[in-house]
Design a protein around this motif. Structure first.
Motif, short mmCIF file in Angstrom:
data_model
loop_
_atom_site.label_atom_id
_atom_site.label_comp_id
_atom_site.label_asym_id
_atom_site.label_seq_id
_atom_site.Cartn_x
_atom_site.Cartn_y
_atom_site.Cartn_z
N GLU A 161 0.81 -1.21 0.00
CA GLU A 161 0.00 0.00 0.00
C GLU A 161 0.84 1.26 0.00
O GLU A 161 0.44 2.29 -0.57
CB GLU A 161 -0.94 0.00 1.21
CG GLU A 161 -2.03 -1.04 1.14
CD GLU A 161 -2.91 -0.88 -0.10
OE1 GLU A 161 -3.33 0.25 -0.39
OE2 GLU A 161 -3.14 -1.91 -0.78
N GLN A 290 -9.53 -9.50 -1.46
CA GLN A 290 -9.19 -8.30 -2.23
C GLN A 290 -10.04 -8.14 -3.49
O GLN A 290 -10.46 -7.03 -3.82
CB GLN A 290 -7.71 -8.31 -2.58
CG GLN A 290 -6.81 -8.24 -1.35
CD GLN A 290 -5.35 -8.00 -1.68
OE1 GLN A 290 -5.01 -7.09 -2.41
NE2 GLN A 290 -4.49 -8.84 -1.14
N ASP A 296 -8.15 -3.52 0.60
CA ASP A 296 -6.79 -3.29 0.16
C ASP A 296 -5.88 -4.34 0.79
O ASP A 296 -6.31 -5.16 1.61
CB ASP A 296 -6.32 -1.87 0.49
CG ASP A 296 -6.40 -1.55 1.99
OD1 ASP A 296 -6.17 -2.47 2.80
OD2 ASP A 296 -6.69 -0.40 2.35
#
Length: 481
Positions: A161, A290, A296
């Protein structure tokens, strides 16, 4: 190898566990990064399978060669070489410009990885000679898998991320360098008293068997039927060739005499079953969280944390149980819990509700946490110490074969069920048969744990060890004459 102090033995154990940590962490982190890699590299479902199976396939094909080579030329030397190659492969993976390059560089990683875990286990087996102490050490070794499963989803989610999926390979570099320096400084060299000769024909047959079988399974949903059948024929011919050729060699790559021991054979098949369930479980869970729930990478990792924490907590408990009561109880617990988890998802659609999803993850983590220590201890402790590297390599190979087949079979079943539909619309129905496969693997662990840990099985192990030791003594006496 000279007798080491308790403090030095624990240090050697910590160094060996470091190698397991980077290899296991690499796998768990990669699973969390799969959807991001799929988008960035425009990869198909079979492409995602190959990012995992290219690594486990090469690893499975080379583990026995690495184990026997380490017994022959020195375990410390091979272990250090593995750390170097693994780090180089990790760096190349982080620079991969496309999916094909990533798959190729994952294979480079696997060459290095093949020199790590079985060799490290052989070092541990020769460092901790007391059976109870060795069982506890193996329990700690198994707990490292739990640490990687606990830390992997979180670390992977944060890195994906914040930096991107390429960063998941960077963490192997400093850890690998530290392990290399500590190994050079503190791990003593050891090798088998009698060197085993290479077996190139056996090695080629193993590569042909695993490669053709995995390719046929992964590509079956889209490949022509004739191509799939041809590859299946190559796999069958390779297997028959191994069974015919290896017993005729004085020093085979795969010593089929090991499998006369019921506990060793049981541990081998248990490893295949348990790690097939793990590979399929992680693959399904990552794609569901996901691509279906829309989470995420970080939040998907947090959802999988209960499974990882239970694995971490249960692994050392399993090691103590193996040391005090033998492998039967941990294997029965593992089989029941893994089967229950698979059935929860397959029959009751456990992933659709938050509470049942967490329960399913807890059950699987509980089961998998109890399965590693009895597998490893049974594989190593029933064999002569001179064969520790090969025995450990067979157990490690079984794990990688299981994970390879788990991802290949379950991915193929999922791909066939989804077809051209979207994940959100068809994932649930397509995943039902795959979850039943996970449940069947857990049930196999339960049955094998019950059948291969009794008095009869222990008797076959003792007789096998006696035969192997007598052959070694006879060969040694012949070489002296």
């Amino acid at each position: 190898m000279p007798e080491l102090s308790r403090r030095r033995r624990l240090l050697v154990l910590a160094i060996c566990c470091t190698s397991l940590l980077i290899v296991s962490l690499d796998n768990t982190v990669l699973n969390v990064a799969l959807p991001s890699m799929q988008r960035d590299l425009n990869a198909s479902l079979s492409g995602l399978q190959w990012t995992i199976d290219a690594y486990t396939l090469v690893l499975a094909a080379l583990l026995m060669l690495a184990g026997s080579t380490a017994d022959r030329i020195g375990r410390k030397r091979v272990f250090m070489a593995g750390l170097v190659v693994f780090a180089i492969g990790s760096l190349l993976c982080s620079l991969a410009p496309n999916l094909e390059s990533l798959v190729a560089f994952r294979m480079v990683q696997a060459v290095g990885g093949s020199m790590l875990n079985p060799v490290a286990m052989s070092i541990i087996a020769n460092t901790f000679t007391d059976p109870r102490e060795r069982a506890r050490a193996i329990g700690i070794w198994g707990a490292v898998v739990g640490i990687s499963m606990a830390a992997g989803p979180i670390i992977g989610g944060l890195l994906v991320e914040s930096v991107g999926w390429r960063s998941i390979f960077w963490i192997n570099l400093p850890v690998g360098l530290a392990a290399l320096l500590l190994t050079w400084r503190y791990v003593p060299e050891s090798r088998a008293p009698k060197a085993r000769r290479p077996d190139p024909v056996g090695q080629l047959l193993v590569i042909a068997l695993l490669g053709s079988l995995t390719y046929a399974i992964i590509e079956a949903p889209t490949a022509p039927v004739a191509e799939t059948l041809s590859l299946g024929g190559v796999a069958l011919a390779s297997l028959l060739g191994l069974l015919r050729y290896e017993p005729r060699r004085a020093e085979p790559l795969i010593d089929l005499r090991f499998f006369r021991s019921a506990p060793f054979s049981g541990a081998t098949v248990t490893a295949v079953s348990a790690f097939a369930a793990l590979g399929g479980f992680l693959f399904l869970s990552t794609l569901y969280l996901q691509n279906v729930r829309g989470l995420d990478a970080l939040h998907a990792g947090l959802w999988m944390l209960p499974m990882a924490l239970l694995c971490f907590v249960c692994a050392p408990i399993a090691g103590r149980l193996v040391g005090s009561r033998g492998p039967r109880l941990p294997l029965l617990i593992a089989g029941v819990a893994m089967t229950a988890s698979g059935v929860l998802f397959a029959a009751f659609e456990g992933e659709t509700e938050n509470v049942t999803l967490v329960i399913g993850y807890v059950l699987f983590g509980l089961g998998f946490g109890f399965v590693n220590a009895p597998i490893t201890n049974t594989a190593v402790s029933g064999m002569p110490r001179a064969q520790a590297g090969v025995a450990a390599a067979v157990a490690s190979t079984s794990r990688q074969i299981g994970q390879t087949l788990g991802v290949a079979v379950i991915g193929a079943v999922l791909a066939a069920g989804i077809g051209s539909s979207s994940y959100a619309d068809s994932f649930g129905a397509a995943a039902r048969p795959a979850w039943w496969i996970v449940a069947a693997c857990g049930f196999a662990v339960l049955v094998l744990g019950a059948l291969t840990t009794g008095a009869w099985a222990r008797g076959t192990a003792a007789r096998t060890a006696e035969r192997l030791e007598s052959v070694e003594v006879r060969d040694a006496a012949g070489s002296l004459r």
